[in-house]
Design an enzyme around this catalytic site. Structure first.
Site, mmCIF file in Angstrom:
data_model
loop_
_atom_site.group_PDB
_atom_site.id
_atom_site.type_symbol
_atom_site.label_atom_id
_atom_site.label_comp_id
_atom_site.label_asym_id
_atom_site.label_seq_id
_atom_site.Cartn_x
_atom_site.Cartn_y
_atom_site.Cartn_z
ATOM 1 N N CYS A 1 1.921 -29.925 -11.060
ATOM 2 C CA CYS A 1 0.856 -29.517 -10.145
ATOM 3 C C CYS A 1 0.862 -30.426 -8.909
ATOM 4 C CB CYS A 1 -0.490 -29.489 -10.860
ATOM 5 S SG CYS A 1 -1.774 -28.577 -9.961
ATOM 6 N N HIS B 1 0.769 -25.855 -15.142
ATOM 7 C CA HIS B 1 0.560 -26.917 -16.116
ATOM 8 C C HIS B 1 1.255 -26.561 -17.431
ATOM 9 C CE1 HIS B 1 -2.532 -29.418 -14.070
ATOM 10 N NE2 HIS B 1 -2.731 -28.289 -13.395
ATOM 11 N N GLU C 1 1.502 -28.312 -20.057
ATOM 12 C CA GLU C 1 0.715 -28.810 -21.184
ATOM 13 C C GLU C 1 -0.442 -27.879 -21.536
ATOM 14 O OE1 GLU C 1 -1.557 -30.455 -17.660
ATOM 15 O OE2 GLU C 1 0.515 -29.880 -18.128
#
Length: 242
Positions: free
Chosen positions: A86, A222, A224
């Protein structure tokens, strides 16, 4: 059994980095979250996650010595594997206009990209006020603008692989058009090098949502927070660091 690669998640004091650290640990890494520039010299891989604004983040990184340590660690495209997530992707580039104070003193740059300036220096070019990023990759980061779509861009969206993306080791096994999770108001502009673009997403405009050059990788989304597709990317990065 081979030892798990040591991956340092850079802490620039702008938010909670625990989800990135947990994701990397699940992918098989030995994770250290650190604000110490010296930690990067001992790392098998480096992750710069995305929290905060471009100007604030790069200012802290420059003042703390993190910026210089990152540039040295990844130098020449053959250094330590690096993943920007990001804002961490955006900071890789030459300039951004997010969060630049109108009262900040400006420096004289050699060109419109902030050439000759160090990370965090403010300058004026193209009718706007910018701040210099890490300058590892060429290009700019600007705000997404739309009269029809809501900004910030928050939610699941597709990544379309480029020719480079189809052979990028970070995206090995990643399905064309797979949906991943985004949350951002700024994105890479059209002046990035086409050869560095591994994936493209359309929201308000076409923007590079994944980049790759040598040992340097970046995702605007993202991983994750992107379920199985994101976990695959983190597993690939851990493998690259091994």
């Amino acid at each position: 059994m081979a030892a798990s690669p040591k991956i340092v998640v850079i802490d620039y004091h702008k938010g909670n980095l625990s989800s990135v650290a947990r994701g990397l640990a699940r992918a098989g890494a030995a994770v250290e979250v650190s604000d110490d520039p010296a930690a990067l010299t001992r790392a098998d891989g480096i992750v710069l996650p995305g929290v905060g604004s471009f100007a604030d983040a790069i200012a802290y990184m420059a003042e703390s010595g993190q910026a210089a340590a990152v540039v040295e660690a990844v130098a020449g495209g053959e250094g330590t594997p690096f993943l920007g997530i990001c804002l961490g992707l955006q900071l890789l580039f030459e300039r951004g206009d997010e969060g630049v104070s109108p009262d900040a003193p400006v420096s004289c740059a050699l060109d419109a990209r902030g050439g000759g300036l160090g990370p965090g220096a403010a300058f004026e070019a193209d009718g706007s006020r910018w701040v210099r990023g890490l300058g590892v990759l060429p290009g700019s980061c600007t705000r997404l603008v739309s009269s029809r779509l809501k900004v910030p861009h928050v939610g699941w969206d597709q990544v379309h692989l480029t020719e480079a993306g189809r052979v990028c080791p970070l995206l090995e096994g990643f399905a064309e058009g797979a949906n991943v999770f985004f949350t951002h108001s700024y994105a890479l502009d059209g002046d990035v090098e086409p050869a560095d673009v591994a994936g493209v997403t359309h929201y308000a405009r076409n923007f590079a949502s994944a980049v790759w050059r040598g040992n340097v990788f970046g995702c605007q989304f993202h991983p994750e927070k992107s379920s199985a597709h994101g976990h695959l990317i983190l597993e690939n990065f851990v493998r690259i660091c091994s």
